[in-house]
Design a protein around this motif. Sequence first.
Motif, mmCIF file in Angstrom:
data_model
loop_
_atom_site.group_PDB
_atom_site.id
_atom_site.type_symbol
_atom_site.label_atom_id
_atom_site.label_comp_id
_atom_site.label_asym_id
_atom_site.label_seq_id
_atom_site.Cartn_x
_atom_site.Cartn_y
_atom_site.Cartn_z
ATOM 1 N N LEU A 1 -2.284 4.248 -1.140
ATOM 2 C CA LEU A 1 -2.032 3.206 -2.143
ATOM 3 C C LEU A 1 -2.949 3.336 -3.352
ATOM 4 O O LEU A 1 -2.932 2.502 -4.239
ATOM 5 N N SER A 2 -3.769 4.402 -3.370
ATOM 6 C CA SER A 2 -4.762 4.504 -4.435
ATOM 7 C C SER A 2 -4.331 5.449 -5.554
ATOM 8 O O SER A 2 -5.048 5.605 -6.535
ATOM 9 N N GLN B 1 -11.474 9.609 0.787
ATOM 10 C CA GLN B 1 -10.590 8.664 1.487
ATOM 11 C C GLN B 1 -10.103 9.259 2.802
ATOM 12 O O GLN B 1 -10.034 8.569 3.818
ATOM 13 N N GLY B 2 -9.797 10.558 2.774
ATOM 14 C CA GLY B 2 -9.361 11.243 3.983
ATOM 15 C C GLY B 2 -10.442 11.225 5.045
ATOM 16 O O GLY B 2 -10.168 11.070 6.239
ATOM 17 N N PHE B 3 -11.720 11.346 4.609
ATOM 18 C CA PHE B 3 -12.825 11.317 5.561
ATOM 19 C C PHE B 3 -12.869 9.980 6.294
ATOM 20 O O PHE B 3 -12.967 9.930 7.520
ATOM 21 N N VAL C 1 -8.032 1.980 3.763
ATOM 22 C CA VAL C 1 -8.937 2.825 2.975
ATOM 23 C C VAL C 1 -8.421 2.954 1.544
ATOM 24 O O VAL C 1 -9.167 2.778 0.574
ATOM 25 N N THR C 2 -7.131 3.238 1.419
ATOM 26 C CA THR C 2 -6.612 3.509 0.083
ATOM 27 C C THR C 2 -6.392 2.226 -0.705
ATOM 28 O O THR C 2 -6.419 2.236 -1.925
ATOM 29 N N LEU C 3 -6.192 1.109 0.013
ATOM 30 C CA LEU C 3 -6.089 -0.176 -0.690
ATOM 31 C C LEU C 3 -7.448 -0.518 -1.300
ATOM 32 O O LEU C 3 -7.538 -0.942 -2.459
ATOM 33 N N ALA C 4 -8.508 -0.290 -0.511
ATOM 34 C CA ALA C 4 -9.859 -0.483 -1.042
ATOM 35 C C ALA C 4 -10.095 0.480 -2.195
ATOM 36 O O ALA C 4 -10.655 0.114 -3.237
ATOM 37 N N GLY C 5 -9.638 1.734 -1.996
ATOM 38 C CA GLY C 5 -9.800 2.743 -3.039
ATOM 39 C C GLY C 5 -9.084 2.341 -4.311
ATOM 40 O O GLY C 5 -9.593 2.552 -5.417
ATOM 41 N N ASN C 6 -7.910 1.755 -4.163
ATOM 42 C CA ASN C 6 -7.118 1.351 -5.322
ATOM 43 C C ASN C 6 -7.956 0.493 -6.261
ATOM 44 O O ASN C 6 -7.980 0.712 -7.475
#
Lengths: 425, 259
Positions: free
Chosen positions: A107-108, A149-151, A163-168
């Motif tokens: 989502l990032s 993010q993959g890590f 993870v990717t929502l936080a990354g977004n």
Amino acid sequence: MRRDRAPGDSAAQEPAPDAVPAVDSRLLVREEGIRGYLGEFRRKLRSGELGSLPVVVAVIIIWTVFGSLDSTFLSAQNLSDLSQQIVGTGMIAVGIVFVLLLGEIDLSVGSVSGLCAAIFAVLNVLNGMNQWLALLVALVGGAAVGLIQGFFFAKVGVPAFVVTLAGNLAWNGLMLQVLGTSGTVNIPSESIVSKLYSTIFHSPAAAYVTAAVGVGLFLAASLLDARRRRTARVPYRPVAEIVLRTVVIAAIAFVTAYILNQYQGLPLALLIFLIVLVILDFVLRRTTYGRRIFAVGGNIEGARRAGISVPFVRMSVFSICGFMAAVGGIFLAGQIQSASQTSGGGNLLMNVIAAAVIGGTSLFGGRGSVWSALLGALVIGSIQSGMNIMGVSNAVQFMITGSVLLAAVVVDSLSRRSQKAAGRA
Amino acid sequence: MPEPAVLTLRGISKRFGAVQALKDFDLEVHAGEVVALVGDNGAGKSTAVKSIAGVNPPDEGVIEWEGRAVSINRPHDAQNLGIATVYQDLALCDNLDVVGNLFLGRELRRLGVLDEVRMEQRSRELLNTLSIRIPSVRIPVASLSGGQRQTVAIARSLIGDPKVVILDEPTAALGVEQTAEVLDLVERLREHGLGTILISHNMVDVMAVADRIAVMRLGRNNGFFDKRSTTTEEIISAITGATDSAVTRRQARKREEER
């Protein structure tokens, strides 16, 4: 992709001496020739193996509707513009396809694309760094973001969605930080990033040669493969079928080239997009690494038992997704010739995920192809282009794009259900 | 059997916390022999298999491979020796075709690219020599029946040319016809000179294909039986740990009533 069938010509019909027919008598064998083709097609439709058919139908409907409402939609100019406009979205959607094949989601990508465009703009335009070096830093930055993010997903075990929502949010914040007080950085039109998007090969030969090379490579690869298969005594595609497929591809390629030449010629951005698609399609279907991605998407435990390093596959795929988000961000920045606080925002994230899913890549993992990024981006791009021509407001555009995404996911879910019923999933 | 065993386990013990899952467990597997490993739930069959397959290395005991002591600490060690394990859940990738599954993790390559032609050729050869009947090697495994999936999983274990194959409950979820297919395949493994360890709950299956039957009870050996000189009743009483079991009582009662 490849279907088993009895060899077509009489010379190869004699069974190999030691061949025990490993075929169940209850198995429905495909008929020869065109009838067999149609029969197979009907069976696939019934059992829900829709492939790219819904999206092709969608493109035809969209083009017919907008074309009949406003003739400028199907003009060479609009279609040429469309072929450039879909590149940014399409590039990011390719990365999403990789992640979707694992059965995960990123989502990032919107924020990452904006961040990388900002990195380039600030390094090159504001700090005077060499433009190639700045481009490299931006792209590597995208890959690194994906790797981080993959890590957290693969090694720490946080769900990718979180993870990717936080990354977004976080990468969007980093982008604002990078842009600093300037807010918007204009990218000069002679910059490499602008040129990547706006360069057009005006010579008509460019488009036709590209089409010819593509079709020629496809034909040569198909014939070589069929010959190797025949000498190895395994089922192969008969020449008639290869010719038929080549003719279809040639028709699409040369009509596209003709339309592009009617306006200004072959856009560099489209050419790069097609090359990227061919390369990544090759990676997915013809290399060990690609096979591992499909395996992890199909059955994680099975992949692990087969000795595949699942964390490596996951981290690398998220890194590829971050890289492709950066590439897409660069093309989008080239399109509007600036990097701003709104880069990578708005409905970009929705559009790229919609493009990948509409194109026929399953949300449930293990099924899909990079070409769905092209087809899906074409659908999304066509809808937006058509609605812009019609002067439809943003509010309505959002609602329609959202509905199209929902429709695509519904088709995906339903086809998965009927595939299960037909024992194909 | 005169020749030395391919795989020998001596005095294997394994503890999980407060549970002695395996205690002084012995097992021998010869080439061209099907050894059935039977026992009630929790008797230690899975623990024994996992210690051979390297999933849970044993705490004590000796594993000998072709007469010399080896240590199997990881699944990889077992595979390198030539021990292949087919677990009950099969672990096939439904979205890949039969060829893709057979060669998963050890794909053949040509100039760095997947050599689909050679993999397909070898898949067909392998399936033919085992007389496995699959509609096509190019359809997704999802569209195969349970028995066919089991045979594909067994065939996959043979790609690395193992000497011992461990089958964990291969017929547990299968119908009559499919069970017959899998049992045929087990016999073909024996014909090809492989040692097979067959874990099963089904006494009929065990008596049909096994040469020797190793019974486990409460983590220990509870007798080895030769198929030719034993009966199902004898094995069941060894499994339950008493000649005086529910089964034998019922049978005794029936005999009484008949009289």
